[in-house]
Design a protein around this motif. Structure first.
Motif, mmCIF file in Angstrom:
data_model
loop_
_atom_site.group_PDB
_atom_site.id
_atom_site.type_symbol
_atom_site.label_atom_id
_atom_site.label_comp_id
_atom_site.label_asym_id
_atom_site.label_seq_id
_atom_site.Cartn_x
_atom_site.Cartn_y
_atom_site.Cartn_z
ATOM 1 N N GLY A 8 0.835 -1.200 0.000
ATOM 2 C CA GLY A 8 0.000 0.000 0.000
ATOM 3 C C GLY A 8 0.865 1.243 0.000
ATOM 4 N N GLU A 9 0.195 2.395 -0.071
ATOM 5 C CA GLU A 9 0.903 3.677 -0.066
ATOM 6 C C GLU A 9 0.328 4.560 1.018
ATOM 7 O OE1 GLU A 9 1.728 5.880 -3.538
ATOM 8 O OE2 GLU A 9 2.082 4.130 -4.804
ATOM 9 N N ILE A 10 1.216 5.317 1.674
ATOM 10 C CA ILE A 10 0.816 6.215 2.757
ATOM 11 C C ILE A 10 1.469 7.569 2.534
ATOM 12 C CG2 ILE A 10 1.146 6.700 5.222
ATOM 13 C CD1 ILE A 10 0.746 3.827 5.820
ATOM 14 N N LEU A 11 0.692 8.622 2.691
ATOM 15 C CA LEU A 11 1.220 9.987 2.654
ATOM 16 C C LEU A 11 1.413 10.441 4.093
ATOM 17 C CD1 LEU A 11 -0.973 11.534 -0.210
ATOM 18 C CD2 LEU A 11 1.184 10.276 -0.359
ATOM 19 N N VAL A 12 2.671 10.555 4.510
ATOM 20 C CA VAL A 12 2.997 10.754 5.924
ATOM 21 C C VAL A 12 2.401 12.042 6.480
ATOM 22 C CG1 VAL A 12 4.896 10.996 7.569
ATOM 23 C CG2 VAL A 12 5.109 9.421 5.651
ATOM 24 N N ASP A 13 2.419 13.105 5.720
ATOM 25 C CA ASP A 13 1.956 14.403 6.212
ATOM 26 C C ASP A 13 0.460 14.615 6.005
ATOM 27 O OD1 ASP A 13 4.548 15.050 6.978
ATOM 28 O OD2 ASP A 13 5.043 15.816 4.980
ATOM 29 N N TYR A 14 -0.282 13.576 5.665
ATOM 30 C CA TYR A 14 -1.709 13.687 5.415
ATOM 31 C C TYR A 14 -2.479 12.791 6.389
ATOM 32 C CZ TYR A 14 -0.821 16.058 0.949
ATOM 33 O OH TYR A 14 -0.439 16.941 -0.012
ATOM 34 N N PHE A 15 -3.820 12.950 6.366
ATOM 35 C CA PHE A 15 -4.721 12.071 7.105
ATOM 36 C C PHE A 15 -5.618 11.352 6.107
ATOM 37 C CE2 PHE A 15 -3.440 14.939 10.412
ATOM 38 C CZ PHE A 15 -3.480 14.187 11.576
ATOM 39 N N LEU A 16 -5.995 10.113 6.441
ATOM 40 C CA LEU A 16 -6.876 9.343 5.567
ATOM 41 C C LEU A 16 -8.315 9.503 6.035
ATOM 42 C CD1 LEU A 16 -6.860 7.360 3.145
ATOM 43 C CD2 LEU A 16 -6.927 5.504 4.821
ATOM 44 N N ASP A 63 -5.027 8.681 11.217
ATOM 45 C CA ASP A 63 -3.650 9.132 11.006
ATOM 46 C C ASP A 63 -2.876 8.070 10.229
ATOM 47 O OD1 ASP A 63 -1.823 7.518 13.180
ATOM 48 O OD2 ASP A 63 -3.858 7.883 13.912
ATOM 49 N N PRO A 64 -1.763 8.449 9.574
ATOM 50 C CA PRO A 64 -1.021 7.493 8.716
ATOM 51 C C PRO A 64 -0.543 6.247 9.454
ATOM 52 C CG PRO A 64 -0.286 9.741 8.338
ATOM 53 C CD PRO A 64 -1.205 9.799 9.509
ATOM 54 N N LEU A 65 -0.073 6.398 10.702
ATOM 55 C CA LEU A 65 0.429 5.243 11.448
ATOM 56 C C LEU A 65 -0.691 4.238 11.710
ATOM 57 C CD1 LEU A 65 2.698 3.807 12.886
ATOM 58 C CD2 LEU A 65 2.196 5.145 14.932
ATOM 59 N N SER A 66 -1.895 4.728 12.015
ATOM 60 C CA SER A 66 -3.028 3.830 12.250
ATOM 61 C C SER A 66 -3.401 3.070 10.984
ATOM 62 C CB SER A 66 -4.235 4.624 12.762
ATOM 63 O OG SER A 66 -3.959 5.205 14.018
ATOM 64 N N VAL A 67 -3.268 3.719 9.823
ATOM 65 C CA VAL A 67 -3.538 3.036 8.554
ATOM 66 C C VAL A 67 -2.571 1.867 8.378
ATOM 67 C CG1 VAL A 67 -3.570 3.290 6.045
ATOM 68 C CG2 VAL A 67 -4.445 5.125 7.497
ATOM 69 N N LEU A 68 -1.297 2.118 8.662
ATOM 70 C CA LEU A 68 -0.277 1.089 8.508
ATOM 71 C C LEU A 68 -0.498 -0.074 9.476
ATOM 72 C CD1 LEU A 68 2.385 0.484 6.986
ATOM 73 C CD2 LEU A 68 3.592 1.565 8.885
ATOM 74 N N VAL A 69 -0.742 0.260 10.759
ATOM 75 C CA VAL A 69 -0.927 -0.778 11.776
ATOM 76 C C VAL A 69 -2.198 -1.578 11.509
ATOM 77 C CG1 VAL A 69 -1.314 -1.184 14.241
ATOM 78 C CG2 VAL A 69 0.376 0.493 13.513
ATOM 79 N N THR A 70 -3.269 -0.909 11.085
ATOM 80 C CA THR A 70 -4.531 -1.594 10.803
ATOM 81 C C THR A 70 -4.365 -2.587 9.655
ATOM 82 O OG1 THR A 70 -5.805 0.313 11.555
ATOM 83 C CG2 THR A 70 -6.952 -1.290 10.187
ATOM 84 N N HIS A 71 -3.665 -2.164 8.602
ATOM 85 C CA HIS A 71 -3.460 -3.060 7.462
ATOM 86 C C HIS A 71 -2.653 -4.285 7.894
ATOM 87 C CE1 HIS A 71 -2.309 -3.469 2.935
ATOM 88 N NE2 HIS A 71 -3.127 -4.411 3.344
ATOM 89 N N LEU A 72 -1.588 -4.053 8.647
ATOM 90 C CA LEU A 72 -0.758 -5.167 9.116
ATOM 91 C C LEU A 72 -1.556 -6.097 10.021
ATOM 92 C CD1 LEU A 72 1.975 -6.582 9.371
ATOM 93 C CD2 LEU A 72 2.512 -5.026 11.258
ATOM 94 N N SER A 73 -2.355 -5.538 10.919
ATOM 95 C CA SER A 73 -3.126 -6.375 11.847
ATOM 96 C C SER A 73 -4.153 -7.220 11.108
ATOM 97 C CB SER A 73 -3.817 -5.497 12.897
ATOM 98 O OG SER A 73 -4.752 -4.620 12.294
#
Length: 686
Positions: free
Chosen positions: A420-428, A473-483
């Motif tokens: 996936g792709e994440i924009l660090v300075d943005y919110f999803l 927030d971007p970190l939550s997107v990453l952790v949610t996908h991994l989980s």
């Protein structure tokens, strides 16, 4: 030996007797010397400990020594007032030494010592002890959570966790006791001042009434006795008050206080050099004593220069060693390194879970850059263990220069599963079903659940939430996908080593059931298959005792792991019901009687297991009917549940997984009787 064990008890009884029974002067001298010796030992002990808990009996010692001093004060006061100011050699010597023939000056010095003891040391120690006790108690929940997180992540063992919890409890008890014990020091200082005034005033009055001499002689006699008695009691009190301050202000370290002070003061040579230069400049102030200043300045400058040279030499040695090591690494090329066969094995090692990130995402996952990714994974591991009964393996993080800067990659056992792709300075911002307004952003798809979303800037976050968007927030997107990937592939991540750990944990409470099942009825590999079947369909394996007992009941006659899995599922019906029931009822899609009969008659068995023999056209009709039902009911139920008879469940699950992966298929025997079943759809062959 028994006498030594009761020493403190005998000592306390002796102190109480001292308050009641008059002591002769020679015995009182002995007690004063013992008191001074004890205070010196206590002070030196506090300077050599590395943490407060190494002297955990200090609050009790503080109470005992305070009572001892007060008892000595009472005994000395009795002798001073009843024996014409004569209360032993120790008191007389202290009084003569301090006064030196000048009663007024000596008495003032004594009062200054008492005031310093009471206002500076005692007051400060009391405040520090109070704050330390409050902060220690406030920090307990956070420390407990940190221990639980380390335990769940496998960093520490249960024994180490138990030791840490015990230490935290002891710290709380110690600082709570110190908070109360410092009140004894304060009360002792006040009592000493009052006793000193009583000795002086009452002694002068008694001396004048009894006519033992002139007013000057009486005043001199009782001044010496009063100051001597006060100093004999205040000197140990001052030492123990200082020790109290040492204990409550002592931070945990690896060395004694003397070593720590020397190490930290001498770690900055430039500070010593600059201080020496400042002292030299002070010589230009008229009237300052130049010899003393120059002597001290010379010592500081020479010491600073020597330490600075030593540091530079050590730094050069370290840089030289590092350079040599780098040169050696450059000399040893790949061909030389891999001549050792053992080094080749490093290349074929496969990590259970691996995440590769582009360089823009490194600050998001790197702890050294302030990222909290590891902490979030630890909390997920803890939550997953509580929900599913399985400990998630460690996640290996790597940076990958071949990925796009904002891209990440998730691998399970070395193979790519998702990216996936994440924009660090943005919110999803996840789009809701009924949007009340629109915000500007970059259109995308949420990677974990495939929900249409937008990457928005921070200034649009509040507006998006007003319009009904769910902002992440971007970190939550990453952790949610991994989980979600971990949950989906939990059955693949469960290893035989994990099985061994789970069985070891069960043995702590029910060793009998483990010995009965493993390995007499079932091997580790077959148990791994059963638990993997459960995890594959999101069935928690936390209740290992029930799982093993069910295998023990049916494992003698049933050897098929898939059939044993069905029996285990039925034994876990309360767990299954809790997971999928909602509000005391469960909404399901049922199979028609024709389909049930068709599947029962189409089951064939061989040496490798059982399978269905249904023609492709019929399978296509069944699948089409099911998908139509799911499409029609998607507004009613978010997770479609297909309910079948116990015998049909496993075969229908295998059939439908080819067309509708991760479908939830339950049997009637897997639903608890307390739940109402509501059939809202029926699959038929049309």
């Amino acid at each position: 030996m028994k006498l030594m064990n009761n020493t403190i008890t005998l000592f306390i009884m002796l102190v109480i007797l001292m308050i009641i029974i008059p002591l002769p002067a020679f015995m009182l001298d002995m007690m004063f010397i013992i008191n001074i010796t004890l205070s010196i030992i206590i002070l030196l002990t506090t300077m050599y400990i590395t943490e407060s808990l190494q002297f955990s009996i200090f609050p009790s010692i503080l109470l005992i020594t305070t009572i001892f001093r007060l008892a000595l004060n009472i005994s000395s006061t009795r002798l001073i007032l009843s024996n014409g100011g004569q209360a032993g050699a120790v008191i007389a010597t202290f009084g003569d030494f301090v006064l030196q023939g000048k009663a007024v000056i000596g008495f003032i010095i004594f009062l200054i010592i008492v005031i310093i003891q009471f206002l500076v040391i005692t007051k400060g120690t009391e405040r520090v002890a109070e704050v330390s006790a409050r902060f220690t108690l406030d920090a307990m929940p956070g420390k407990q959570m940190a221990i639980d997180a380390d335990l769940n992540s496998g960093i520490i063992t249960e024994q180490e966790a138990r030791i840490r919890r015990h230490k935290i409890q002891k710290e709380a008890d110690f600082y709570g006791a110190m908070d109360g014990a410092t009140k004894f020091v304060k009360g002792d200082a006040i009592a000493s001042i009052v006793i000193t005034l009583i000795n002086f005033i009452a002694g002068v009055v008694i001396g004048m009434v009894q006519g033992t001499g002139s007013f000057t002689d009486v005043l001199s006699t009782y001044t010496i006795a009063t100051v001597g008695d006060g100093l004999v009691s205040q000197l140990p009190a001052l030492l123990i008050s200082t020790a109290t301050g040492m204990v409550v202000t002592r931070a945990a370290s690896e060395s004694s206080l003397s070593v720590e002070i020397s190490r930290q003061f001498l770690s900055q040579p430039m500070v010593l050099i600059i201080s020496g230069i400042v002292l030299v400049l002070m010589c230009f102030i008229p009237g300052f004593p130049k010899p003393q200043i120059l002597f001290l300045a010379t010592i500081l400058i020479l010491l600073g220069v020597r330490l600075l040279r030593t540091q530079n030499t050590n730094k050069e040695i370290e840089e030289s060693a590092l350079q040599n090591e780098n040169e050696k690494e450059e000399i040893v090329n790949d061909e030389t390194y891999y001549r050792n066969i053992d080094n080749i094995y490093e290349l074929i090692q496969v990590d259970p879970i691996e995440m590769e990130v582009g360089y823009s995402l490194i600050p998001l996952v790197d702890e050294n850059s302030g990222g909290s990714f590891i902490d979030r994974i630890v909390m997920f591991r803890r939550q997953f263990a509580m929900e599913m009964g399985m400990v998630v393996p460690s996640v290996v993080l790597k940076d990958n220069g071949y990925l796009n800067p904002n891209e990440y990659l998730i691998k399970i056992k070395g193979e790519e599963i998702a990216r996936g792709e994440i924009l660090v300075d943005y919110f999803l911002a996840l789009e809701p079903k009924n949007v009340t307004g629109s915000v500007d952003g970059i259109d995308t798809i949420e990677p974990a659940y495939g929900i249409p979303s937008k990457w928005i800037t921070k200034d649009k976050k509040d507006l998006a939430e007003i319009y009904g968007y769910t902002v992440i927030d971007p970190l939550s997107v990453l952790v949610t996908h991994l989980s979600e990937i971990v949950k989906k592939h939990a059955n693949e991540l469960l290893s035989r080593q994990d099985i061994n750990q789970l069985l070891t944990n069960v043995k702590k409470t029910n060793e009998t059931i483990v010995d009965e099942v493993i390995p007499s009825l079932m091997s580790y590999g077959n148990l791994q298959k059963i638990l993997g079947n459960l995890l594959k369909e999101s069935i928690p394996i936390r209740d290992m005792e029930t799982i093993l007992e069910t295998i023990g009941d049916y494992g003698v006659s049933v050897k098929d792991t898939e059939m044993l899995t069905e029996y285990v599922r039925q034994a876990l019906k309360r767990t299954i019901t809790r997971k999928w029931a909602d509000g005391g009822q469960i909404k399901v899609i049922t199979l028609s009687t024709d389909i049930e009969k068709l599947m029962i008659t189409s089951v064939n068995k061989n040496d490798h297991g059982s399978y269905l023999t249904i023609d492709p056209d019929t399978i296509q009709k069944i699948v089409k009917s099911l998908l139509e039902q799911i499409q029609n009911l998607k507004e009613v139920i978010s997770t479609p549940i297909i309910l079948t008879s116990p015998f049909v469940r496993i075969y229908f699950k295998k059939l439908i997984d080819q067309f509708y992966p991760n479908a939830t298929v339950l049997s009637f025997n897997e639903i608890d009787n307390s739940v109402q079943i509501q059939a809202i759809g029926n699959v038929e062959i049309k």
